[in-house]
Write a protein that holds these residues in place. Structure first.
Motif, PDB file in Angstrom:
ATOM      1  N   ALA A  66       2.435   1.856  -3.382  1.00 31.70           N
ATOM      2  CA  ALA A  66       1.459   2.357  -4.358  1.00 31.70           C
ATOM      3  C   ALA A  66       1.224   3.861  -4.152  1.00 31.70           C
ATOM      4  O   ALA A  66       1.067   4.612  -5.117  1.00 31.70           O
ATOM      5  N   HIS A  67       1.215   4.285  -2.892  1.00 30.81           N
ATOM      6  CA  HIS A  67       1.105   5.724  -2.622  1.00 30.81           C
ATOM      7  C   HIS A  67       2.309   6.476  -3.192  1.00 30.81           C
ATOM      8  O   HIS A  67       2.165   7.557  -3.757  1.00 30.81           O
ATOM      9  N   ALA A  94       4.175   5.567  -5.675  1.00 28.60           N
ATOM     10  CA  ALA A  94       4.044   5.544  -7.132  1.00 28.60           C
ATOM     11  C   ALA A  94       3.101   6.638  -7.609  1.00 28.60           C
ATOM     12  O   ALA A  94       3.367   7.330  -8.598  1.00 28.60           O
ATOM     13  N   GLU A  98       0.826  -1.208   0.000  1.00 23.03           N
ATOM     14  CA  GLU A  98       0.000   0.000   0.000  1.00 23.03           C
ATOM     15  C   GLU A  98       0.860   1.259   0.000  1.00 23.03           C
ATOM     16  O   GLU A  98       0.607   2.219  -0.747  1.00 23.03           O
TER      17      GLU A  98
END
Ligand SMILES: Cc1cc2nc3c(=O)[nH]c(=O)nc-3n(C[C@H](O)[C@H](O)[C@H](O)COP(=O)(O)OP(=O)(O)OC[C@H]3O[C@@H](n4cnc5c(N)ncnc54)[C@H](O)[C@@H]3O)c2cc1C
Ligand SMILES: Nc1ncnc2c1ncn2[C@@H]1O[C@H](COP(=O)(O)O)[C@@H](O)[C@H]1O
Lengths: 335, 254
Positions: A111-112, A114, A108
């Motif tokens: 992904a943040h 990214a 998670e």
């Protein structure tokens, strides 16, 4: 010159199992590009000193530099705040790649990162081939299918599929230089703390014991009714086993979702999985991949689950399972 | 309140995955299609929240023209509007997908008012990128939590639980927010016959999305080699029980 940054979560002073897997992949990338491995480690203000003591030992995992992120804003987990800190460390780089484990938080957070940096991210990677264009192999369908893909972006962001690659063992040799530890005070904004953990509820959930059970008795549509699961409970009780089910059994409301095995349920890793009235759809079987042996009880010898089975009884589960329970009682009663 | 739900059409692959000749997609000629169980639960959660609080629910997908079927499945259990970002059916990477969804959210909000909540699945069933919902949230500057198994919304605040070993972490976040849920958060209802008929008559709003470059870029798919097990048939019917129990002894599980 170019380095690889790894998100490492410590458990008892050492990288947890999934972080050790990520460190293995990161080490491979670093070797291929001729660079170093850096780690970013998180600690709340109160944990910071303990983490600072533990961090140099990451040298044994091939890490040259540890960025220890500690501060007030990190007392409670907030995905965006962690991502802000990783982004801050990454910008000070430059890094050729940022690697995270397949853990829920690590995935998670990356992904943040990214999204903030606006670069691609490949999730659940099992191998990496750096080059002019980087090639990665990653899992789709929870590992039932592999995808070869090109991963671009500066840096390359990837998470390592859980339990798909070996965990890196720390080098025992005294020559492993301790990692240099730098403290990072992250600039965290109020917006980064909008979604954060405010408490814990320790009353929920029994699926953990399913994940750890040595023996699992599983039931699917072949049981025919919610009532028929009583015979699985009975057999499980005799074996000290956990009960697991297919999605059909949860969708029909026969059993709670906490007992579901598979892609959208729990992953099990027992010595023996007894699969009763379950056809063996890939989304189910992928959750039982780590089972050492599977015993199938099914009326249809052509069901796909036979391809994964070590043993099978061909027959009606509602007759076979009670007979097994009776036999266990008989041999136990007879000593 | 207004809620948007994001779903993705995927093939229901059954017992074995067969690839198309170019190894760039799954051979779906003989397959049905569904959305991820996580997303089915997101749809159900939206219907329940609107039932309880009033308002409007919208379902959105980016996919081929046939993805209208999955939108109708959502309409059939009580979602009011459906939006299709129509593609040619090729593989869209997560960056491109999230970009197109973000554009669409902005347009939908400009026309119909803001969404208090955007619900997504924790991961798509096929590509499993674990990022589209997070990218959309960051682009819209909204808080997001993922992996959610219980959700309450009250007074502009969402309280959400995520399972961790031994229990659950409790998150709080102010609306408007994005929440990515997991199967198990609820038990989705089956559509009723009138529900299906109503869904059939509803119009699906179609938008042609703009595709931006991103990644990772799919090159080739590969079905992992599974070692075929040698199966030892222990017997037929209840007569096999003594042999089964003997085996359990041998394996040391008794
Ligand atoms: C994206 C996605 C995610 C999914 N995630 C999951 C998941 O996490 N877990 C999961 O389980 N499924 C999952 N599924 C569903 C999966 O594809 C199958 O539909 C499901 O696993 C089938 O359940 P089943 O084996 O109980 O039922 P069926 O496929 O209907 O099989 C029933 C079996 O019982 C046998 N049988 C019938 N009567 C008897 C009898 N009297 N005695 C003995 N045997 C009998 C039949 O021969 C058959 O093999 C997912 C699907 C999708 C698309
Ligand atoms: N093509 C799509 N259309 C609509 N929603 C999508 C699409 N792809 C992904 N999503 C949403 O984003 C979630 C996470 O997807 P992913 O990042 O692919 O794992 C999914 O569960 C969906 O809710």
């Amino acid at each position: 010159m170019s380095a690889v940054l790894v998100l490492v979560e410590l458990a008892g002073g050492a990288p947890d199992r999934l972080s050790a897997e990520a460190l293995g992949v990161a080490g491979g990338i670093a070797k291929a590009i001729g660079g170093e491995v850096h780690a970013v480690v998180f600690a709340s203000a109160s944990e910071a000193d303990g983490a600072a003591d533990a961090a140099p030992a990451l040298g044994g995992y091939g890490v040259s530099t540890v960025d220890l992120v500690a501060g007030e804003g990190l007392a409670a987990y907030a995905p965006a705040a962690w991502a802000a800190a990783v982004t801050q460390v990454a910008t000070a780089g430059p890094f050729a790649a940022i690697v995270a484990s397949g853990g829920e938080r690590a995935t998670e957070v990356l992904a943040h990162v990214a999204a903030r940096v606006d670069v691609p991210m490949a999730a659940n990677v099992v191998s990496v081939l750096p080059g002019d264009r980087w090639r990665v192999t990653r899992q789709r369908w929870a590992g039932s299918l592999l995808e070869e893909a090109f991963l671009d972006g500066q840096p390359r962001l990837l998470t390592v599929a859980a339990h798909a690659v070996p965990a890196l063992e720390p080098s025992a040799s005294a020559s492993a230089a301790p990692a240099t530890v730098t403290r990072v005070d992250p600039a965290i904004t109020d917006a980064d703390l909008r979604a954060r953990v405010v408490g814990h509820d320790m009353t929920a959930g029994d699926s953990i014991s399913l994940a750890d059970a040595k023996v699992v008795v599983g039931g699917g549509r072949g049981l025919g009714s919610a009532e028929a699961f009583a015979m699985l409970d009975e057999l499980a009780g005799l074996l000290g086993a956990a009960v697991g089910v297919s999605r059909v059994a949860t969708s029909l409301g026969w059993r709670p979702h906490a007992q579901q095995i598979g892609q959208t349920g729990t992953r099990i890793a027992p010595d023996l999985y007894i699969a009763c009235g379950i056809s063996g759809a890939i989304q189910h079987i992928v959750g039982a991949k780590a089972a050492k042996r599977i015993l199938v009880i099914n009326t249809d010898p052509d069901a796909p689950i036979f391809r994964r089975a070590s043993y099978a009884v061909i027959g009606d589960v509602t007759a076979v399972v009670p007979a097994i329970s009776a036999e266990i009682r008989r041999v136990r009663g007879g000593g | 309140m207004r809620i948007l739900v994001l779903v993705k059409r995927v093939p229901a692959t059954g017992g074995r995955i067969v690839l198309a000749d170019d190894a760039r997609s799954i051979d779906t000629r003989y397959l049905g299609f569904v959305v991820s169980p996580h997303e089915e639960c997101a749809v159900e959660e939206a219907v329940r929240l609107i039932d309880a609080n009033g308002g409007e629910s919208v379902v959105l997908t980016l996919g081929p023209t046939e993805a209208a079927d999955q939108l109708r499945d959502a309409l059939a259990i009580g979602i009011e509007r459906a939006v299709l970002l129509e593609t040619d059916g090729s593989d869209w990477d997560p960056v491109a997908t999230a970009g197109a969804i973000t554009d669409a959210v902005k347009d939908l909000e400009a026309a119909g008012g803001p969404f208090d909540l955007i619900l997504a699945g924790n991961e798509s069933a096929d590509s499993g990128g674990y990022q589209v919902a997070i990218r959309v949230a960051v682009a819209l500057d909204r808080p997001i939590v993922t992996g959610i198994k219980a959700l309450e919304v009250r007074d502009g605040v969402a309280t959400a639980r995520r399972q961790v070993p031994g229990g659950a972490d409790v998150y709080e976040l102010p609306l408007p927010a994005v929440v990515a849920v997991r199967e198990g958060i609820n038990l989705p209802r089956y559509p009723s016959v009138p529900g299906r008929l109503r869904a059939k008559r509803k119009e699906i709003e179609r938008i042609v999305p703009e595709r931006r470059p991103g990644g990772p870029t799919l090159d080739r798919l590969q079905v992992p080699v599974e070692q075929e097990q040698h199966v030892e048939i222990l017997g037929n019917g209840p007569e096999a029980a003594p042999r089964v129990v003997e085996l359990m002894r041998e394996l040391g599980v008794l």
